[in-house]
Design a protein around this motif. Structure first.
Motif, PDB file in Angstrom:
ATOM      1  N   GLN A  75       0.912  -1.204   0.122  1.00 34.56           N
ATOM      2  CA  GLN A  75       0.001   0.117  -0.117  1.00 34.56           C
ATOM      3  C   GLN A  75       0.811   1.221   0.053  1.00 34.56           C
ATOM      4  OE1 GLN A  75      -3.582   0.431   0.009  1.00 34.56           O
ATOM      5  NE2 GLN A  75      -3.145  -1.246  -0.994  1.00 34.56           N
ATOM      6  N   VAL A  76       1.866   1.248  -0.901  1.00 34.55           N
ATOM      7  CA  VAL A  76       2.992   2.131  -0.862  1.00 34.55           C
ATOM      8  C   VAL A  76       2.513   3.479  -1.732  1.00 34.55           C
ATOM      9  CG1 VAL A  76       5.103   2.960  -1.616  1.00 34.55           C
ATOM     10  CG2 VAL A  76       4.862   0.930   0.007  1.00 34.55           C
ATOM     11  N   SER A  77       2.205   4.555  -1.122  1.00 32.09           N
ATOM     12  CA  SER A  77       2.011   5.805  -1.925  1.00 32.09           C
ATOM     13  C   SER A  77       3.302   6.770  -1.816  1.00 32.09           C
ATOM     14  CB  SER A  77       0.984   6.488  -1.403  1.00 32.09           C
ATOM     15  OG  SER A  77      -0.266   5.957  -1.691  1.00 32.09           O
ATOM     16  N   LYS A  78       3.412   7.423  -2.781  1.00 28.24           N
ATOM     17  CA  LYS A  78       4.992   8.486  -2.589  1.00 28.24           C
ATOM     18  C   LYS A  78       4.411   9.936  -3.358  1.00 28.24           C
ATOM     19  CE  LYS A  78       8.993   9.963  -2.173  1.00 28.24           C
ATOM     20  NZ  LYS A  78       9.246  10.336  -0.661  1.00 28.24           N
ATOM     21  N   THR A  79       4.338  10.812  -2.681  1.00 28.97           N
ATOM     22  CA  THR A  79       4.031  12.047  -3.399  1.00 28.97           C
ATOM     23  C   THR A  79       5.311  12.800  -3.258  1.00 28.97           C
ATOM     24  OG1 THR A  79       3.005  12.918  -1.418  1.00 28.97           O
ATOM     25  CG2 THR A  79       1.808  12.107  -2.944  1.00 28.97           C
ATOM     26  N   PHE A  80       5.541  13.724  -4.335  1.00 29.33           N
ATOM     27  CA  PHE A  80       6.737  14.908  -4.553  1.00 29.33           C
ATOM     28  C   PHE A  80       5.857  16.098  -4.583  1.00 29.33           C
ATOM     29  CE2 PHE A  80       8.637  10.806  -6.375  1.00 29.33           C
ATOM     30  CZ  PHE A  80       9.736  10.912  -5.495  1.00 29.33           C
ATOM     31  N   GLY A  81       5.788  16.713  -3.687  1.00 28.07           N
ATOM     32  CA  GLY A  81       4.892  18.208  -3.638  1.00 28.07           C
ATOM     33  C   GLY A  81       3.411  17.773  -4.168  1.00 28.07           C
ATOM     34  N   GLU A  82       3.234  18.384  -5.254  1.00 27.82           N
ATOM     35  CA  GLU A  82       1.875  18.082  -5.982  1.00 27.82           C
ATOM     36  C   GLU A  82       1.742  16.778  -6.785  1.00 27.82           C
ATOM     37  OE1 GLU A  82      -0.952  20.851  -5.959  1.00 27.82           O
ATOM     38  OE2 GLU A  82       0.367  20.842  -4.204  1.00 27.82           O
ATOM     39  N   VAL A  83       2.878  16.116  -7.105  1.00 26.07           N
ATOM     40  CA  VAL A  83       2.688  15.001  -7.965  1.00 26.07           C
ATOM     41  C   VAL A  83       2.759  13.880  -7.213  1.00 26.07           C
ATOM     42  CG1 VAL A  83       4.276  13.853  -9.842  1.00 26.07           C
ATOM     43  CG2 VAL A  83       4.326  16.428  -9.669  1.00 26.07           C
ATOM     44  N   LEU A 110      15.316   0.350  -2.150  1.00 24.09           N
ATOM     45  CA  LEU A 110      16.650   0.511  -1.692  1.00 24.09           C
ATOM     46  C   LEU A 110      16.922   1.510  -0.322  1.00 24.09           C
ATOM     47  CD1 LEU A 110      18.485   1.118  -5.295  1.00 24.09           C
ATOM     48  CD2 LEU A 110      18.535  -0.773  -3.836  1.00 24.09           C
ATOM     49  N   GLY A 111      15.836   2.050  -0.030  1.00 25.22           N
ATOM     50  CA  GLY A 111      15.960   2.782   1.248  1.00 25.22           C
ATOM     51  C   GLY A 111      16.539   4.272   0.876  1.00 25.22           C
ATOM     52  N   LEU A 112      16.514   4.430  -0.371  1.00 26.47           N
ATOM     53  CA  LEU A 112      16.808   5.845  -0.739  1.00 26.47           C
ATOM     54  C   LEU A 112      15.802   7.041  -0.693  1.00 26.47           C
ATOM     55  CD1 LEU A 112      19.113   4.821  -3.972  1.00 26.47           C
ATOM     56  CD2 LEU A 112      19.876   5.682  -1.677  1.00 26.47           C
ATOM     57  N   MET A 113      14.705   6.564  -0.398  1.00 24.89           N
ATOM     58  CA  MET A 113      13.359   7.225  -0.070  1.00 24.89           C
ATOM     59  C   MET A 113      12.512   6.742   0.764  1.00 24.89           C
ATOM     60  SD  MET A 113      12.037   8.138  -4.051  1.00 24.89           S
ATOM     61  CE  MET A 113      12.707   9.271  -4.996  1.00 24.89           C
ATOM     62  N   ARG A 114      11.799   7.444   1.436  1.00 22.79           N
ATOM     63  CA  ARG A 114      10.856   6.892   2.342  1.00 22.79           C
ATOM     64  C   ARG A 114       9.230   7.148   1.641  1.00 22.79           C
ATOM     65  NH1 ARG A 114      14.407   9.542   6.115  1.00 22.79           N
ATOM     66  NH2 ARG A 114      16.045   7.835   6.329  1.00 22.79           N
ATOM     67  N   PRO A 115       8.732   5.971   1.922  1.00 28.65           N
ATOM     68  CA  PRO A 115       7.140   6.156   1.385  1.00 28.65           C
ATOM     69  C   PRO A 115       6.468   7.132   2.118  1.00 28.65           C
ATOM     70  CG  PRO A 115       7.477   4.281   2.624  1.00 28.65           C
ATOM     71  CD  PRO A 115       8.605   4.675   2.552  1.00 28.65           C
ATOM     72  N   THR A 116       5.572   7.972   1.302  1.00 23.74           N
ATOM     73  CA  THR A 116       4.580   8.814   1.895  1.00 23.74           C
ATOM     74  C   THR A 116       3.670   8.134   2.822  1.00 23.74           C
ATOM     75  OG1 THR A 116       4.891  10.184  -0.159  1.00 23.74           O
ATOM     76  CG2 THR A 116       3.082  10.845   1.402  1.00 23.74           C
ATOM     77  N   ALA A 117       3.360   6.905   2.411  1.00 22.15           N
ATOM     78  CA  ALA A 117       2.343   6.100   3.288  1.00 22.15           C
ATOM     79  C   ALA A 117       2.667   4.665   2.797  1.00 22.15           C
ATOM     80  CB  ALA A 117       1.094   6.451   2.621  1.00 22.15           C
ATOM     81  N   GLY A 118       2.403   3.434   3.742  1.00 20.58           N
ATOM     82  CA  GLY A 118       2.741   2.288   3.317  1.00 20.58           C
ATOM     83  C   GLY A 118       3.982   1.759   3.851  1.00 20.58           C
ATOM     84  N   THR A 119       4.190   0.610   3.664  1.00 16.14           N
ATOM     85  CA  THR A 119       5.434  -0.092   4.065  1.00 16.14           C
ATOM     86  C   THR A 119       6.457  -0.679   3.045  1.00 16.14           C
ATOM     87  OG1 THR A 119       4.413  -1.961   4.660  1.00 16.14           O
ATOM     88  CG2 THR A 119       4.480  -0.588   6.564  1.00 16.14           C
TER      89      THR A 119
END
Lengths: 273, 324
Positions: free
Chosen positions: B28-36, B70-79
């Motif tokens: 259930q991973v979501s990732k947002t960059f600002g508006e995107v 890779l752990g280079l980013m963290r998810p906005t939501a989810g695991t």
């Protein structure tokens, strides 16, 4: 109960034997040094500029007997161009590589590996220090051989030690710049600080030849304080306490490390956050 | 902690390869960059020993998914879960290798020096000779990176991903920008890794690449997995063939042929999407003695991919019900 393997996989820190960690640091430093040494744009200009200036102003344009406030000119300039050289090696050594590798994806490749992140920064600092040492030793050799400089071994060792330890504030400054400048803007940004700071701190032309306004302004510039510590070794410093200079440099280092940390976290937030 | 234990132990069994063991997972991973919004409620797993291709157009979220793994980013939501742990931890990273898209690699270091350094990060790296052999770099091991061709540079990055002998490799668009020959060479090397029992997640927008290499394909578009399965399952989900021909028949007549999914007029030709080409061809030849220029294209992932990713674009492509 959790098995050993299960515990291990969730452990926050990697249980790497000390010897292997040390080996990583040594390799990281070695290859960082080789990378930069072979990059002529870096190695030649880092060593070449201070040496060229010293030869020109310290050896060619002034006679062997020239002196400033009773200090032998060629000796005086070893301290100031030594400061200039150490500052250049530190700023370019840390900032230029960091900005490029950060901006063009290489740092991410390394971050995705199990490399200890601190090894990366350590390698940049130690590599800069090796170049700093080379610059200072070259100035010593030139001064003694062609400039009539008398530098007893103990004094030379003390001067070298002060300049190398004193390069740390500029390594910290370089890390801060490296975190805020982009791959192409890093070099111009470094020069924007490096050259005016050097001039106003009396690294090119001794301070007493500068207008009073600049002489007063120099007291808030970090290279001035390192230069004064270096000049102190050859008894040519301003009559000020060495502690004042060290305190200023330590304070400046902490500010730069703080800024670098802000940059690091901003970067983590953008790329990793 | 206790609740996740059975899973962790299961994950630890990778080497004894129970085939369905999940080694890495986005839940259930979501990732947002600002508006995107780069990823929305993405759910997918990488299983031990498989080569999973994450296929999608540019900007679909493939690289973001890899960076999360890779752990280079963290998810906005989810695991994010890799080998039962968080990939930001170094001990998880010692079991992972990564080939990322990188604009500039230090150019003055030699190939073997790059490998020497990266090998030192891992507890049990491959002998350097073996790394060089797998990546086909023996001949150029003493060349500085900056003097290599594009294909050779990619192979060095590939070598850096595999030199630590990791169990799981992430290859982010490994063959992007390579010519056909260099691409096929890298494919050979990727296959060698699969033969050694490695698990690989590969992202690509080359459909041919997913078809040639993958055990399983997840098609991703706009941050969502829209289809998942073996390459042949993906193909089966769409009309597999495309017939082109010039015919005097009326478009509606052709559309009424059995097995025809869609007909489009393209200049003076028809483009007919079909499940099976043969019955339609028979019908065509029977009804129209003047039909000419027959061309049958397809069975490629290309068709499947187009059909899948054009969903929701208001096109009349066959609608594939994706995994939601």
């Amino acid at each position: 109960m959790a098995t050993a393997a299960t515990v291990n996989i969730n452990a926050p820190a990697l249980a790497r034997p000390f010897g292997r960690t040390l080996a990583i640091y040594v390799k990281e430093i070695k290859f960082e040094f080789l990378t930069r040494l072979r990059l002529r744009a870096f190695s030649l200009s880092t060593i070449g500029f201070p040496v060229m200036f010293y030869v020109l102003f310290g050896l060619v344009l002034n006679g062997k007997e020239a002196s400033v406030n009773g200090t032998h000119f060629a000796t005086y300039l070893i301290a100031t161009y030594g400061t200039f050289g150490v500052m250049g090696a530190s700023l370019f050594g840390t900032a230029a590589g960091l900005a490029t590798e950060r901006g063009l994806g290489w740092l991410q490749v390394k971050r995705a590996s199990p490399m200890p992140p601190f090894a990366y920064f350590t390698a940049k600092v130690v590599m800069s220090m090796i170049f700093s040492t080379a610059v200072v030793l070259l100035l010593f050799a030139l001064g003694v051989t062609f400039g009539g400089v008398h530098l007893p071994a103990l004094e030379a060792a003390k001067l070298l030690a002060i300049l190398i330890v004193g390069s740390l504030p500029f390594c910290a400054m370089g890390l801060a710049i490296g975190y805020f400048a982009g791959p192409t803007s890093a070099a111009p940004v470094i020069n924007l600080f490096y050259l005016p700071l050097s001039f106003c701190s009396g690294l090119w032309v001794p301070l007493m030849f500068l207008p009073k306004l600049l002489r007063n302004f120099a007291h808030v510039l970090p290279p001035y304080h390192l230069a004064q510590l270096a000049l102190g070794v050859v008894d040519a410093g301003q009559p000020e306490s060495a502690w004042t200079h060290w305190e200023f440099l330590i304070g400046f280092t902490l500010i730069c490390l703080g800024l670098a940390r802000v940059g690091f976290q901003r970067d983590e937030g953008k790329t990793y956050g | 902690m206790l609740a996740t234990m059975p899973e962790i132990q299961e994950l630890h069994d990778v080497r004894s390869h129970s085939p369905r063991t999940v080694v890495a997972q986005l839940r259930q991973v979501s990732k947002t960059f600002g508006e995107v919004q780069a990823l929305r409620n993405l759910d997918f797993s990488v299983r031990a020993g498989e080569l999973l291709a994450l296929l999608g157009p540019n900007g679909a979220g493939k690289t973001t998914a890899v960076k999360l793994f890779l752990g280079l980013m963290r998810p906005t939501a989810g695991t994010v879960n890799v080998f039962g742990g968080n990939p930001i931890h170094a001990e998880v990273r010692t079991r992972i290798g990564a080939m990322l898209q990188v604009a500039k690699v230090p150019e003055t270091l030699k190939v073997r020096e790059h490998i020497d350094l990266f090998s030192s990060y891992y507890p049990r790296p491959l002998p350097q000779a073996e790394t060089l052999a797998i990546a086909g770099l023996q001949e150029i091991k003493d060349r500085p990176f900056g003097e290599l061709s594009g294909g050779q540079k990619q192979r060095v990055l590939f070598a850096l991903a595999l030199c630590g002998d990791p169990d799981l490799l992430f290859l982010d668009e490994p063959t992007v920008g390579l010519d056909v020959e260099a691409r096929r060479l890298l494919w050979e090397q990727i296959r060698k890794l699969v033969e050694r029992g490695k698990t690989i997640l590969l992202t690509t927008h080359y459909l041919e690449e997913a078809d040639a290499l993958a055990d399983r394909v997840a098609v991703i578009n706009r941050g969502e997995v829209i289809a998942e399965g073996t390459p042949s399952e993906i193909k089966a989900k769409t009309c597999g063939r495309r017939i082109r021909c010039m015919s005097s028949l009326d478009i509606d007549t052709v559309r009424a042929f059995p097995g025809v999914a869609e007909v489009r007029r393209d200049r003076d030709s028809y483009e007919i999407r079909v499940a099976d080409a043969e019955p339609v061809l028979r019908e065509l030849l029977l009804r129209d003695s003047t039909v000419r220029g027959i061309e049958v294209v397809g069975a490629g992932l290309e068709e499947a991919f187009l059909a899948l990713t054009q969903n929701g674009n208001g096109s009349s492509e066959p609608q594939i019900s994706g995994r939601q």
